[in-house]
Motif scaffolding. Structure first.
Motif, PDB file in Angstrom:
ATOM      1  N   GLY A 196       0.798  -1.237   0.000  1.00  0.00           N
ATOM      2  CA  GLY A 196       0.000   0.000   0.000  1.00  0.00           C
ATOM      3  C   GLY A 196       0.822   1.274   0.000  1.00  0.00           C
ATOM      4  O   GLY A 196       0.391   2.289   0.541  1.00  0.00           O
ATOM      5  N   HIS A 197       2.008   1.260  -0.659  1.00  0.00           N
ATOM      6  CA  HIS A 197       2.836   2.466  -0.698  1.00  0.00           C
ATOM      7  C   HIS A 197       2.578   3.249  -1.988  1.00  0.00           C
ATOM      8  O   HIS A 197       3.272   3.067  -2.998  1.00  0.00           O
ATOM      9  CB  HIS A 197       4.326   2.095  -0.595  1.00  0.00           C
ATOM     10  CG  HIS A 197       4.668   1.388   0.673  1.00  0.00           C
ATOM     11  ND1 HIS A 197       4.267   1.832   1.915  1.00  0.00           N
ATOM     12  CD2 HIS A 197       5.389   0.253   0.903  1.00  0.00           C
ATOM     13  CE1 HIS A 197       4.712   1.011   2.853  1.00  0.00           C
ATOM     14  NE2 HIS A 197       5.386   0.034   2.270  1.00  0.00           N
ATOM     15  N   ALA A 198       1.583   4.129  -1.925  1.00  0.00           N
ATOM     16  CA  ALA A 198       1.161   4.851  -3.133  1.00  0.00           C
ATOM     17  C   ALA A 198       2.261   5.730  -3.737  1.00  0.00           C
ATOM     18  O   ALA A 198       2.440   5.715  -4.963  1.00  0.00           O
ATOM     19  CB  ALA A 198      -0.095   5.663  -2.829  1.00  0.00           C
ATOM     20  N   PRO A 199       3.043   6.516  -2.931  1.00  0.00           N
ATOM     21  CA  PRO A 199       4.061   7.369  -3.565  1.00  0.00           C
ATOM     22  C   PRO A 199       5.122   6.554  -4.314  1.00  0.00           C
ATOM     23  O   PRO A 199       5.522   6.926  -5.423  1.00  0.00           O
ATOM     24  CB  PRO A 199       4.677   8.130  -2.383  1.00  0.00           C
ATOM     25  CG  PRO A 199       3.638   8.083  -1.304  1.00  0.00           C
ATOM     26  CD  PRO A 199       2.938   6.781  -1.480  1.00  0.00           C
ATOM     27  N   VAL A 200       5.549   5.432  -3.727  1.00  0.00           N
ATOM     28  CA  VAL A 200       6.543   4.589  -4.403  1.00  0.00           C
ATOM     29  C   VAL A 200       5.950   4.025  -5.698  1.00  0.00           C
ATOM     30  O   VAL A 200       6.590   4.015  -6.750  1.00  0.00           O
ATOM     31  CB  VAL A 200       7.017   3.441  -3.474  1.00  0.00           C
ATOM     32  CG1 VAL A 200       7.866   2.436  -4.234  1.00  0.00           C
ATOM     33  CG2 VAL A 200       7.787   3.987  -2.287  1.00  0.00           C
ATOM     34  N   LEU A 201       4.697   3.581  -5.592  1.00  0.00           N
ATOM     35  CA  LEU A 201       4.031   3.003  -6.768  1.00  0.00           C
ATOM     36  C   LEU A 201       3.925   4.035  -7.898  1.00  0.00           C
ATOM     37  O   LEU A 201       4.222   3.747  -9.064  1.00  0.00           O
ATOM     38  CB  LEU A 201       2.638   2.500  -6.351  1.00  0.00           C
ATOM     39  CG  LEU A 201       1.910   1.733  -7.437  1.00  0.00           C
ATOM     40  CD1 LEU A 201       1.666   0.303  -6.985  1.00  0.00           C
ATOM     41  CD2 LEU A 201       0.583   2.373  -7.764  1.00  0.00           C
ATOM     42  N   THR A 202       3.549   5.272  -7.531  1.00  0.00           N
ATOM     43  CA  THR A 202       3.422   6.335  -8.530  1.00  0.00           C
ATOM     44  C   THR A 202       4.775   6.588  -9.195  1.00  0.00           C
ATOM     45  O   THR A 202       4.858   6.726 -10.420  1.00  0.00           O
ATOM     46  CB  THR A 202       2.919   7.636  -7.853  1.00  0.00           C
ATOM     47  OG1 THR A 202       1.740   7.319  -7.120  1.00  0.00           O
ATOM     48  CG2 THR A 202       2.621   8.722  -8.862  1.00  0.00           C
ATOM     49  N   LEU A 203       5.816   6.630  -8.375  1.00  0.00           N
ATOM     50  CA  LEU A 203       7.164   6.866  -8.903  1.00  0.00           C
ATOM     51  C   LEU A 203       7.567   5.748  -9.878  1.00  0.00           C
ATOM     52  O   LEU A 203       8.047   6.009 -10.987  1.00  0.00           O
ATOM     53  CB  LEU A 203       8.142   6.956  -7.721  1.00  0.00           C
ATOM     54  CG  LEU A 203       9.623   7.086  -8.039  1.00  0.00           C
ATOM     55  CD1 LEU A 203       9.883   8.325  -8.888  1.00  0.00           C
ATOM     56  CD2 LEU A 203      10.430   7.170  -6.741  1.00  0.00           C
ATOM     57  N   LEU A 204       7.330   4.508  -9.469  1.00  0.00           N
ATOM     58  CA  LEU A 204       7.705   3.374 -10.325  1.00  0.00           C
ATOM     59  C   LEU A 204       6.940   3.403 -11.647  1.00  0.00           C
ATOM     60  O   LEU A 204       7.511   3.168 -12.717  1.00  0.00           O
ATOM     61  CB  LEU A 204       7.440   2.052  -9.586  1.00  0.00           C
ATOM     62  CG  LEU A 204       8.396   1.743  -8.433  1.00  0.00           C
ATOM     63  CD1 LEU A 204       7.836   0.638  -7.545  1.00  0.00           C
ATOM     64  CD2 LEU A 204       9.780   1.352  -8.979  1.00  0.00           C
ATOM     65  N   LEU A 205       5.645   3.724 -11.569  1.00  0.00           N
ATOM     66  CA  LEU A 205       4.854   3.785 -12.813  1.00  0.00           C
ATOM     67  C   LEU A 205       5.396   4.895 -13.715  1.00  0.00           C
ATOM     68  O   LEU A 205       5.489   4.731 -14.932  1.00  0.00           O
ATOM     69  CB  LEU A 205       3.370   4.049 -12.498  1.00  0.00           C
ATOM     70  CG  LEU A 205       2.554   2.872 -11.939  1.00  0.00           C
ATOM     71  CD1 LEU A 205       1.168   3.341 -11.517  1.00  0.00           C
ATOM     72  CD2 LEU A 205       2.438   1.731 -12.962  1.00  0.00           C
TER      73      LEU A 205
END
Ligand SMILES: C[S@@+](CC[C@H](N)C(=O)[O-])C[C@H]1O[C@@H](n2cnc3c(N)ncnc32)[C@H](O)[C@@H]1O
Length: 328
Positions: free
Chosen positions: A48-57
């Motif tokens: 559930g780490h949204a900022p990391v996920l956004t960065l990776l995308l």
């Protein structure tokens, strides 16, 4: 570099955005799968780490990569109930499929075989209709679904159109609603012959149109209910059919289709349910997805002798589409 790739997965698990960023800038591989078979995006989704996920995308981590157990980052977000990462992945999936359509191009009901099903032999048994590669064209476990589709498209009475006869399950159900007329389009010569042999040509309210729906459109009229369920076609074909709905569906009519879109992955299915609803909305149709549990119809034995399990999910979402009324 291997170490940096592993560190990237660890930083994604911890939700350490700063570390993730610096590892990416120093060249760590965002597509790397660690020893658990998960990549950084899956870890970010799962925790559930949204900022990391956004960065990776944003640096190109593919939203649709699959783990060895056939799960995508979106599946992990769904399983763990992380709404924010789920929504981010859903949007990424919809945006990407709107442009590229990569998944559905591969995942039609009979897979990406490249052969022309309509030129092939088919074989009938009591519980299935198979193509020459032992892939199921239609299976009896779908009967309750076909009953429900028939009920939906016959709810307004009148004139009904079905595209794709298969085992005749939906057509038998439609007949029970005694529509004013019942038109069936079927393109496979052997399926068509079998229809005639079993008396469908003699039914008073039935009109059979032999040919591909793409080729017989000029012979069609307008209908109160339409059902679409073909085989060996792609999402693009369904999309193309939808372009003709305004010319085929009467005002107030109901349209439904077999919703097997990406039926072997729960998250991809959600993406495609959203995508098709969005595309129908752009054409002026609302889509209601009615959940029907199917787990009990699908024991292991159902798939015996079948090459591909085209459906592996516990719930089927039956689409009921209607023209959106223009507010005066
Ligand atoms: C999945 S089966 C339909 C099953 C059906 N709903 C039932 O209840 O048994 C698909 C059917 O669509 C037919 N078909 C495939 N492509 C078609 C096309 N382009 N136009 C018309 N029929 C097509 C196939 O031959 C097959 O009989």
């Amino acid at each position: 570099m291997k170490e940096a790739d592993e560190q990237l997965c660890e930083a994604a698990i911890k939700g350490d955005t700063k570390k993730v960023r610096s590892l990416i800038y120093s060249g760590a591989d965002v597509t790397h799968f660690d020893g658990d078979g998960l990549n950084p995006l899956m870890h970010a989704a799962k925790h559930g780490h949204a900022p990391v996920l956004t960065l990776l995308l944003s640096v190109g981590a593919p939203w649709n990569a699959l783990s060895p157990s056939n799960l995508s980052a979106g599946d992990y977000a769904m399983q763990e109930g992380h709404n924010e990462t789920f929504e981010l992945l859903l949007n990424a999936g919809i945006q990407s499929e709107l442009i590229l359509g990569t998944i559905a191009r591969k995942a039609n009901k009979n897979g990406d075989s490249g052969h022309d099903y309509l030129e092939d032999r088919v074989s009938f048994s009591e519980d299935k209709l198979m193509d020459s590669e032992s892939k199921a064209v239609m299976m009896a476990w779908e009967n309750p679904l076909m009953e429900a589709h028939a009920k939906a498209v016959c709810s307004g009475g009148g004139h009904v159109l079905n595209i794709g006869f298969g085992m005749g399950l939906v057509d038998s159900a439609i007949q029970r609603y005694a529509p004013a007329s019942h038109t069936i389009v079927e393109a496979h010569p052997e399926v068509y012959e079998r229809m005639l042999r079993s008396g469908w040509g003699q039914k008073e309210n039935v009109k059979i149109v032999f040919g591909r729906w793409q080729d017989v459109l000029p012979q069609l009229e307008t209908y109160d209910g339409i059902f679409f369920d073909t085989y060996g076609e792609y999402y693009e074909d369904l999309r193309e059919f939808h372009q003709h709905l305004p010319a085929l569906l009467k005002t107030g009519g109901i349209y439904s289709f077999f919703n097997g879109l990406c039926g072997s992955n729960a998250f991809f299915h959600v993406v495609y349910c959203h995508l098709v609803s969005l595309e129908l909305e752009n054409l002026g149709y609302s889509t209601q997805l009615i959940p029907l549990p199917v787990k009990d119809c699908l024991g292991e034995q159902v798939w015996e002798g079948v090459k591909q399990r085209y459906w592996q999910l516990d719930t089927y979402y039956l689409p009921v589409c209607q023209a959106i009324e223009n507010p005066e």
